[in-house]
Design a protein around this motif. Structure first.
Motif, short mmCIF file in Angstrom:
data_model
loop_
_atom_site.label_atom_id
_atom_site.label_comp_id
_atom_site.label_asym_id
_atom_site.label_seq_id
_atom_site.Cartn_x
_atom_site.Cartn_y
_atom_site.Cartn_z
N GLU A 31 1.09 -1.35 -0.02
CA GLU A 31 0.37 0.71 -0.19
C GLU A 31 0.99 1.57 0.24
OE1 GLU A 31 -1.93 -3.47 2.57
OE2 GLU A 31 -0.02 -1.74 2.65
N PHE A 32 0.26 2.28 -0.47
CA PHE A 32 1.14 3.71 -0.76
C PHE A 32 -0.21 4.73 -0.32
CE2 PHE A 32 5.31 1.85 -1.56
CZ PHE A 32 4.43 0.64 -3.19
N CYS A 59 -2.86 0.38 -3.81
CA CYS A 59 -2.31 -0.80 -3.70
C CYS A 59 -1.56 -1.60 -5.35
CB CYS A 59 -2.97 -1.98 -3.06
SG CYS A 59 -3.02 -3.27 -2.66
N ALA A 60 -1.05 -2.04 -4.56
CA ALA A 60 0.61 -2.45 -6.11
C ALA A 60 0.49 -4.09 -5.69
CB ALA A 60 1.68 -2.10 -6.43
N TYR A 115 -5.71 -1.46 5.46
CA TYR A 115 -5.18 -2.04 4.12
C TYR A 115 -5.46 -3.03 2.61
CZ TYR A 115 -2.49 -3.58 9.13
OH TYR A 115 -2.57 -3.23 10.28
N CYS A 116 -4.20 -3.35 1.96
CA CYS A 116 -5.33 -3.48 0.56
C CYS A 116 -5.26 -5.60 1.36
CB CYS A 116 -4.47 -3.36 -0.25
SG CYS A 116 -4.09 -4.17 -1.75
N ALA A 117 -6.08 -5.64 0.20
CA ALA A 117 -6.38 -7.28 0.50
C ALA A 117 -6.74 -8.23 -0.09
CB ALA A 117 -6.82 -7.56 1.76
N TYR A 125 -9.93 -13.23 2.19
CA TYR A 125 -8.92 -12.83 1.71
C TYR A 125 -8.07 -13.34 2.19
CZ TYR A 125 -11.80 -9.09 -0.09
OH TYR A 125 -13.19 -8.29 0.17
N ASP A 126 -7.14 -14.08 0.71
CA ASP A 126 -6.03 -15.09 0.90
C ASP A 126 -4.51 -13.94 1.40
OD1 ASP A 126 -8.17 -16.05 -1.34
OD2 ASP A 126 -7.48 -17.13 0.10
N ALA A 127 -4.68 -12.73 0.95
CA ALA A 127 -3.37 -12.12 0.94
C ALA A 127 -3.37 -10.56 1.85
CB ALA A 127 -2.79 -11.95 -0.43
N TRP A 128 -2.26 -10.14 1.95
CA TRP A 128 -2.83 -8.72 2.91
C TRP A 128 -1.40 -7.86 2.61
CZ3 TRP A 128 -7.13 -7.14 5.58
CH2 TRP A 128 -8.27 -8.25 5.45
N GLY A 129 -1.68 -6.78 2.63
CA GLY A 129 -0.17 -5.77 2.98
C GLY A 129 -0.32 -5.36 4.28
N HIS A 130 0.91 -4.99 4.12
CA HIS A 130 1.48 -4.10 5.70
C HIS A 130 0.86 -2.75 6.11
CE1 HIS A 130 4.65 -7.79 5.91
NE2 HIS A 130 5.20 -7.40 4.74
#
Length: 124
Positions: A6-7, A22-23, A95-97, A111-116
């Motif tokens: 995330e940015f 979110c990249a 958080y992006c997911a 959701y399977d993946a998360w940003g920091h």
């Protein structure tokens, strides 16, 4: 599995706007439904917005409806959260997911993946 970063967080005043990005890296980004969640200090993580894999469907938490807009650019492997008319109660880590297999949900469990996360602070 996709990896997310995330940015765009920062310190703003009430009434201001901010856009989070979110990249995603990894294969098959266009097959993931994407979501934004947030967590304020001492509180549980809550749903903010979600967008389907193709971008044709979106959903929002009642608290942000009409103020926040989620969008995605599959060619750039990026999802965005445009936040307008920010309020002090929007202060949180965002958080992006990613939800695999064309997931589209307001439930964090899907959701399977998360940003920091990226911090958004709104001063009143």
């Amino acid at each position: 599995q996709v990896q997310l970063a995330e940015f765009g967080g920062g310190l703003v005043q009430a009434g201001d706007s901010l856009r989070l990005s979110c990249a995603a890296s990894g294969p098959r980004f266009s097959m993931y439904g994407m979501g934004w969640f947030r967590q304020a200090p001492g509180k549980e993580r809550t749903f903010v917005a979600a967008i389907s894999w193709g971008g044709g469907s979106t959903m929002y938490a009642d608290s942000v409806k009409g103020r926040f807009t989620i969008s995605r650019n599959n060619a750039k492997n990026t999802v965005y959260l445009q936040m307008n008319s920010l309020k002090a109660e929007d202060t949180a880590s965002y958080y992006c997911a990613a939800a695999d297999k064309f997931g589209y949900s307001d439930s964090a469990e899907r959701y399977d993946a998360w940003g920091h996360g990226t911090q958004v602070t709104v001063s009143s």
